[in-house]
Design an enzyme around this catalytic site. Structure first.
Site, short mmCIF file in Angstrom:
data_model
loop_
_atom_site.label_atom_id
_atom_site.label_comp_id
_atom_site.label_asym_id
_atom_site.label_seq_id
_atom_site.Cartn_x
_atom_site.Cartn_y
_atom_site.Cartn_z
N SER A 711 -3.93 -8.75 -11.49
CA SER A 711 -4.68 -8.54 -10.25
C SER A 711 -6.18 -8.77 -10.41
O SER A 711 -6.93 -8.49 -9.50
CB SER A 711 -4.45 -7.11 -9.73
OG SER A 711 -4.99 -6.17 -10.64
N LYS A 754 -6.25 1.13 -4.69
CA LYS A 754 -7.45 0.33 -4.93
C LYS A 754 -8.44 0.46 -3.78
O LYS A 754 -9.65 0.58 -4.00
CB LYS A 754 -7.05 -1.13 -5.14
CG LYS A 754 -6.28 -1.37 -6.43
CD LYS A 754 -5.80 -2.81 -6.54
CE LYS A 754 -5.01 -3.03 -7.83
NZ LYS A 754 -4.51 -4.41 -7.94
#
Length: 805
Positions: A711, A754
């Site tokens: 990611s 996140k």
């Protein structure tokens, strides 16, 4: 007293539900009631000087009070007397007057309905007299062979000529099931009613004859058993006189009694195994080592609660209310739990048996302290079932779950069977805590046993090595918990349905602390609510600056620290009646702050990019840094990166090179290191030389912490692009996404954590893959979405356009 003394029928009457007796019109009988619905109905009748309708409850619905669980007909009568008993019950002396049926429901609290009298249809008197004569003959026969049918009732039937009265009298003496008694009671055709009654009496005659025959056959056996009993008692008395201990024989007899009590609930295999061990124990010398082993086995196995199940029926409304009461937020997990139990309740209500292999095992997955175990506690409380917690963290020995074979010293049942014994029921809520931390060693793989326990096709015959027979675990509600499902073996993951619990937002933490944590800690430490208050600003500061977690476990500890210091202060200074915690005096009660997430930089820098990461304790903001050193175009990575991130960095570097070569990233000539000749002659150098003449060092801080995952591709590419082009990166932008060699942005996982981390770090703009934007944005808390500018991106060019100044 007659019906004519009251208002004409049909009329509205209160209804009393009778669970034990089936009443008839001629009876004067005491009725004992204890529930509020029946007491309210009786008081309504006495207050209004009206009759009542006593209706029997249907089989299996005793104790319930609604129109759905009672028969729609009963006895109309009056309350002659009402007495309040010392134990809280109420005794009613009830006089039945007539049969009545419900025409229309009026109210549920208490039960009231429009009631009419059941009138018999006209009948042929000659036929009825013939039927009555047959019935009388049957009754005489029954009375001659059965002592349960009194002679005075025979005389009453002989002298009476009212067919309905005779039917009621005879029915009241016969021990009939409610359904059959109701079938005759409701019949309006007198001829059919008498025919049904003749059939019932005929069956009773056959039963009585059979009982007499059986009694005559077993009488000799009983005489033999009595003889043996007296001889054994004499032997015991002799042994007592001689000083011989009879305790062992009493123990063996106790084991046999327990086994016989359990026999209806045991499989044939289990019954034979236990009986065999009791017989072996009876033959052994009491001082032998094996006798001790068998005695321990019998003590364990006869404690297993075979046949004992929770009497509380499933009610999803109670489950929903309990989950809402105990937990703030977690809307989707709570909704999925309610759906799970809704299916179970529907199958119970409709009498549908669970098919083999159907049903799911729930697994709550998420960071520590988020409320996984407490959700299971709430489920057990709502279902009124015992809760058994089995900690699987670090478990390596397969025998811990399956039990040890009795050949080993210190053998005992596995934790599953011990959990059933502890619960004292065969259908507890069993929490398999930290299923992702099960170990594997030379003593076996516990996950293989968990496969059998959690597989609905296998757990109906789970075999415990110590018990040496199979037991049924299909009624146990298994709930697993895990922090990271990636550590759970794939076959075991396949047996479970995961409910993911994400990090709490600061606002959710504030509400949880206010509603649950502070009141609970005050109670635990003996303080009153009026003695300690924590202001909103102080509580928000504790959440933001004193805790580092996705859940609220450390937040609870910090609140407990404050409460303890406050308790000490109140004792040392009796004149102080109330302590208020504010932002100004917070440092007095807590040590220096521990910042969870560093806030965004205010000034743009070259090569420094805010990346978003998922960790086991929630989301985090990582600053990816890069510097360039004159060299030969190599890429060095530091920060203890895993193989996936190293590959991502190589891809990112390659993508940036392609963008420079194609001119999509403009490189100023001043950014390229030149040779002396190139400087003197002012030669223009190819832009690609910028990555050939520099070595790049890419670093992700906190080098001691292992980091890996797909990611960070676009973050590393942005850092390298900023460094080589010497363009600064916006400080209020963060990003997450993986990169392909062609520059496309791939979707990632853990988006909710996140984005919460970005929100906490006061980031203004977040770049995320477009697929995540289309698919996952509805799962993000509203306060996070409202305070972040979330931009979907599909290519690295879009990322650089948004991130670089």
């Amino acid at each position: 007293m007659q019906l004519s003394d009251y208002s004409a029928f049909p009329t509205t009457l209160p209804i009393v539900v009778e669970d034990d007796m089936f009443l008839y019109p001629f009876m004067i009988s005491p009725i004992f009631i204890s529930d509020e619905a029946n007491i309210a109905a009786a008081e309504t009748a006495l207050r209004d000087n009206s009759l009542i309708l006593v209706c029997p409850s249907k089989e299996g619905h005793e104790g319930e009070r609604s129109f759905d669980v009672i028969y729609p007909a009963g006895v109309i009568g009056s309350i002659m007397r009402k007495v309040n008993l010392p134990d809280g019950r109420v005794k009613l002396l009830f006089q039945g007057l007539a049969r009545g049926k419900i025409l229309e429901q009026v109210s549920n609290a208490p039960l009231r309905a429009v009631v009419d009298v059941i009138e018999s249809k006209p009948y042929n008197e000659i036929k009825i007299d013939a039927l009555l004569e047959v019935l009388r003959e049957k009754i005489r026969t029954l009375a001659s062979i059965s002592s349960s049918f009194p002679q005075d009732l025979v005389r009453t039937v002989e002298e009476n000529h009212e067919p309905n009265r005779i039917a009621d009298l005879v029915s009241s003496v016969l021990k009939l099931k409610k359904s059959r008694a109701y079938e005759m009671f409701i019949e309006e055709d007198v001829e059919k009613r008498l025919m049904l009654l003749i059939d019932v009496v005929s069956e009773e005659i056959e039963q009585s004859k059979l009982q007499r025959e059986i009694k005559s056959k077993v009488s000799s056996k009983l005489e033999q058993a009595n003889r043996e009993y007296f001889l054994k008692e004499q032997l015991k008395q002799i042994q007592k006189e001689l000083g011989v201990d009879t305790q062992r024989e009493e123990e063996i007899e106790e084991y046999r009694k327990k086994l016989e009590n359990l026999k209806p609930h045991l499989t044939e295999e289990a019954y034979k195994e236990i009986k065999k061990q009791i017989d072996r124990y009876a033959r052994m010398h009491p001082d032998s080592a094996e006798a001790v082993v068998i005695q321990t086995y019998l003590d364990w196995v006869l404690e297993v609660p075979f046949g004992k199940y929770s009497k509380k029926k499933l009610d999803i409304q109670e489950v929903k209310e309990r989950l809402d009461k105990d937990h703030y937020g977690l809307e989707k997990p709570k909704e999925r739990i309610v759906e799970y139990f809704a299916v179970k309740e529907l199958m119970e209500l409709r009498g549908v048996k669970r098919e083999k292999g159907s049903g799911a095992i729930l697994c709550f997955a998420g960071p520590p302290g988020i409320g996984k175990t407490s959700l299971a506690n709430s489920i057990a409380t709502a279902l009124k079932r015992p809760l058994v917690r089995i900690a699987l963290g670090g478990l390596e020995d397969v025998n811990e779950l399956r039990g040890h074979r009795r050949t080993y010293i210190g053998a005992m049942p596995g934790r599953i069977v011990q959990g059933l014994i502890e619960a004292k029921e065969m259908d507890p809520v069993m929490v398999l805590d930290e299923i992702d931390k099960v170990g594997r060693s030379m003593r076996g793989d516990p996950t293989s046993v968990l496969l059998e326990i959690l597989d609905p096709e296998q757990n109906t015959h789970f075999r415990d090595y110590y018990l040496n027979f199979s037991i049924d675990l299909s009624n146990v509600i298994f709930i697993a918990t895990a922090n990271d499902i990636g550590y759970i073996p794939a076959p075991l993951r396949d047996r479970m349905e995961f409910i993911f619990l994400s990090s709490y937002t600061p606002n959710e933490k504030y509400e949880i602390a206010k509603r649950y944590l502070i009141p609970q800690e005050l109670r635990k430490h003996g303080l009153k609510k009026s003695e300690l208050t924590i202001s909103k600003s102080a509580l928000e500061a504790i959440i933001e600056k004193y805790t580092r977690e996705a859940g609220v476990r450390n937040l609870r500890r910090r609140i407990a620290d404050i409460v303890r210091k406050a308790a000490k202060e109140l004792l040392e200074n009796p004149e102080i009646k109330k302590i208020s915690i504010t932002l100004k005096n917070l440092s007095k009660y807590l040590e220096k702050p521990v910042f969870e997430i560093e806030e965004a930089e205010k000034h743009p820098q070259v090569g420094v990019v805010n990346g978003l990461a998922w960790t086991a304790v929630g989301g985090d903001v990582l600053k990816i840094e890069s510097i360039k050193i004159k060299g030969k175009g190599s890429l060095q990575l530091t920060g203890r990166l895993g193989e996936v991130m190293r590959e991502s960095a190589s891809i990112a570097f390659s993508v940036v090179k392609v963008l420079i070569d194609s001119g999509k990233i403009k490189i100023d000539q001043s950014a390229i290191p030149k040779t002396f000749k190139e400087k003197e002659e002012k030669i223009k150098v190819d832009p690609s030389e910028v990555y050939r003449r520099y070595d790049i060092l890419l670093h992700i801080p906190e080098g001691a912490t292992p980091k890996d995952g797909p990611s960070a591709g676009i973050t590393m590419a942005t850092s390298i692009a900023s460094l080589l082009s010497e363009r600064k990166v916006r400080p209020d932008v963060a990003m997450t996404g993986e990169l392909t060699l062609t520059g496309k942005v791939l979707p990632i996982g853990g988006l909710k954590e996140k984005l919460i981390a970005a929100y906490k770090a006061k980031i203004k703009k977040v770049l995320i893959p477009k697929k995540n934007y289309d698919r996952d944005l509805d799962e993000i808390p509203a306060e996070v979405v409202e305070n972040l500018n979330i931009v979907p991106v599909t290519t690295i060019e879009e990322v650089l356009k948004e991130a670089l100044l």
